[in-house]
Design an enzyme around this catalytic site. Structure first.
Site, mmCIF file in Angstrom:
data_model
loop_
_atom_site.group_PDB
_atom_site.id
_atom_site.type_symbol
_atom_site.label_atom_id
_atom_site.label_comp_id
_atom_site.label_asym_id
_atom_site.label_seq_id
_atom_site.Cartn_x
_atom_site.Cartn_y
_atom_site.Cartn_z
ATOM 1 N N GLY A 53 8.453 4.553 12.751
ATOM 2 C CA GLY A 53 7.947 4.360 13.883
ATOM 3 C C GLY A 53 9.013 3.631 14.913
ATOM 4 N N SER A 54 8.508 3.449 16.207
ATOM 5 C CA SER A 54 9.617 2.968 16.900
ATOM 6 C C SER A 54 9.991 1.542 16.689
ATOM 7 C CB SER A 54 9.065 3.245 18.347
ATOM 8 O OG SER A 54 7.752 2.498 18.490
ATOM 9 N N GLU A 56 10.401 0.198 14.316
ATOM 10 C CA GLU A 56 10.884 -0.137 12.984
ATOM 11 C C GLU A 56 12.343 0.199 12.888
ATOM 12 O OE1 GLU A 56 6.964 -0.302 12.581
ATOM 13 O OE2 GLU A 56 7.567 1.745 12.544
ATOM 14 N N GLU A 75 2.002 7.848 5.574
ATOM 15 C CA GLU A 75 2.297 6.526 5.082
ATOM 16 C C GLU A 75 1.485 6.321 3.523
ATOM 17 O OE1 GLU A 75 2.472 6.170 9.325
ATOM 18 O OE2 GLU A 75 1.447 7.388 8.113
ATOM 19 N N HIS A 98 4.913 1.817 9.878
ATOM 20 C CA HIS A 98 4.590 1.592 11.329
ATOM 21 C C HIS A 98 3.417 0.632 11.584
ATOM 22 C CE1 HIS A 98 5.229 2.064 15.344
ATOM 23 N NE2 HIS A 98 4.278 3.064 15.565
ATOM 24 N N HIS A 305 -18.538 1.082 -14.121
ATOM 25 C CA HIS A 305 -18.771 2.050 -12.733
ATOM 26 C C HIS A 305 -20.187 1.993 -12.105
ATOM 27 C CE1 HIS A 305 -17.702 6.335 -10.851
ATOM 28 N NE2 HIS A 305 -17.966 5.404 -10.137
ATOM 29 N N GLY A 427 -9.386 4.227 -8.603
ATOM 30 C CA GLY A 427 -10.293 5.332 -8.479
ATOM 31 C C GLY A 427 -10.075 6.127 -7.031
#
Length: 553
Positions: A53-54, A56, A75, A98, A305, A427
């Site tokens: 992104g800008s 970075e 991402e 970003h 679970h 999961g």
């Protein structure tokens, strides 16, 4: 009378100002970017998994030739690729996202990395410090809070000069057991600020379990009659699989895999291998009944679970545990728990005098072969995975994300070696396809098989594009049953009757061969059982990525 020195001529002043001061000349100042790149190089974080992104972009100006930029198209894909790479290589991976929106997109796989105990140094851009008081566009409000609680540590350094040391600390925390992801938010204007080189230092990432606690476990192991080992992912993470095999053979212990385990921590074709435990309390107790000692190695005791009742281990059985995570040991319901590096603990147990001889337990029953379907039926998942098991090499790495097919895979696609299997401990879906890309990058020359369900694949299917761009030997096997089968299979637990519709679980109309072709990957759809073996063999022999879509019942 004092005598003053003659006043220099203006032209002489200019000449003096233009002369280099060799006595006081200093080396060119390091920038934050220089110091971070230098540190990352020293610790082996030279592959950067990113979606830019800008805020970075300044990190990657003058990108060093010995670094590799691995682009993911979303991402979550970026973090999944980094996770697979870090697990397969055993080293921390560097991730660049970003600001708030990018970190938000990545959160599902950050959660998975946390559950997988994967060492990731995650950086994200932030708006310039000078405009942060004005709530600027693309700023991350309370940036350090966004990834919590699924990172071990999170920081936005107070000064630009603190960024390199923050990265160094983040790396150390990520690599310390239990490993996991960490997060550093970096304002965009920090990268060009002056900074100092991170000093050299040596850090221990593992600790040895307490000898007295291990002695108690060893004495119980020696005294019991029918021990059971329950192994988890920390065994493979610690490089202790062969040592655990020796310990199991010494004590003639049956070996089970802990519920929801994401790695292979015992060869599944070994004489002492006993199978997989489900994430249900009553079923675990039922399966382990008859053992008088249960030793959990590198695994929680136990992951559940659904809600259960009753004891956690069979009546009359003792529970022992060796785990690298003190938090996990703290909630273990009973017994003796030693905390520290699993391999070091197992080696200490192996140093004890040999115990008395015990009889070998009965071997695990050999499953019947899956039969091909009738002419008018789709092939079963069992038949598809049996065929894949016969076509693949035992040296191939399997990365799996097909939850409804996992019990069948555990029967018909046994994993025989350490490092030969990865899946998600969390999961959460969207991990498997990008993790296969990361594993292939970490293990050049080794074949990776990504075994993915049709529903799971759609969470991060952009990973196919990254595999094509990197020319990786990955065989994507998509099991297409046109539904979220795991949810339909699980519905009776929550009161659904036979034949009751489960809303939002049908997936008609997906064409995975067309999707792969759109990203430059060859593919084939197989509906006839007799064509599957040849299609798999061709895909497994391909020099780059290939996809096989298998229509299953």
């Amino acid at each position: 009378m004092a005598v003053s020195a003659p006043h220099p001529h203006p032209s002489n002043q200019r000449d003096q100002l233009n002369q280099p001061n060799t006595r006081n000349a200093a080396a060119p100042a390091l920038t934050v970017r220089d110091a971070v790149i230098d540190f990352a190089r020293r610790v082996g974080m030279t592959s950067i998994f990113a979606n830019p992104g800008s805020t970075e972009l300044p990190m990657f100006r003058d990108f060093p030739a010995d670094f590799r930029y691995v682009l993911g198209l979303q991402e979550a894909v970026v973090v999944g690729m980094a996770d697979g790479y870090a697990q397969a290589s055993g080293r921390a991976a560097l991730v660049n996202l970003h600001s708030a929106a990018g970190v938000g997109n990545a959160m599902g796989n950050i959660f998975t990395a946390f559950r997988n105990r994967t060492p990731l140094v995650i950086t994200a851009g932030q708006q310039a410090r000078s405009i942060l008081p004005f709530d600027p566009f693309l700023a991350a409000t309370q940036a350090t809070e966004l990834p919590r609680p699924y990172v071990k540590w999170s920081i936005e350094p107070a000064r630009a000069q603190d960024v390199p040391l923050a990265i160094a600390r983040a790396w150390a925390i990520a690599m310390q057991e239990p490993r996991g992801p960490v997060f550093v938010s970096i304002p965009v204007d920090d990268w060009d600020q002056p900074a100092e080189r991170v000093p050299e230092r040596v850090l221990a990432h593992v600790t040895r379990p307490d000898p007295q606690t291990l002695a108690q476990i060893g004495a119980r192991l020696d005294a019991c009659e029918r021990p059971a080992f329950v192994v988890g992912g920390a065994v493979d993470r610690a490089g202790a699989v062969e040592d655990v095999v020796r310990l199991a053979e010494r004590h003639r212990a049956r070996v089970y895999v802990a519920p929801m385990t994401g790695r292979c921590s015992f060869p599944e074709t070994h004489r002492l291998f006993a199978g997989f435990l489900p994430a249900m309390r009553e079923r675990i107790v039922e399966i382990l009944d008859g053992h008088d000692l249960v030793f959990a190695l590198g695994a929680p005791a136990f992951t559940y679970h659904v809600e259960g009742q009753g004891p956690h281990v069979p009546h009359g059985a003792e529970l022992c545990q060796l785990i690298d995570d003190p938090g996990t040991a703290a909630w273990t319901p009973q017994g003796v728990a030693a905390v520290g590096n699993v391999r070091l603990g197992v080696l200490d147990l192996l140093d004890r005098p040999a115990p008395r001889e015990r009889a070998l337990p009965a071997p695990r029953a050999v499953p019947p072969r899956a039969l091909p379907p009738a002419a008018d039926e789709r092939m079963s998942v069992a038949y598809a995975l049996q065929t894949l098991g016969e076509a693949r090499s035992a040296a191939d790495i399997v990365v799996e994300e097909a939850p409804s097919a996992r019990p069948v895979m555990q029967t018909y696609l046994p994993i025989e070696r350490a490092g030969g299997f990865l899946t998600m401990d969390s999961g959460g879906l969207g991990y498997g396809m990008p993790a296969a890309v990361g594993a292939a990058l970490a293990k050049p020359g080794e074949r990776v098989i990504a075994l993915i369900g049709d529903g799971s694949s759609m969470y991060s299917i952009q990973a196919i594009w990254s595999a094509v761009q990197q020319r990786l030997p990955i065989t994507f096997v998509i099991l297409n049953n046109t539904r979220y089968a795991a949810l339909q299979d699980f519905a009776p637990v929550f009161g659904f009757g036979p034949g009751d519709p489960v809303q939002g679980t049908d997936l008609p109309g997906l064409d995975f061969v067309a999707l792969a072709a759109g990203m430059g990957c060859s593919g084939v759809r197989v509906s006839a059982a007799g064509e599957l073996s040849e299609a798999l063999q061709r895909a497994l022999a391909a020099g780059g990525p290939a996809l096989v879509e298998v229509l299953v019942a």
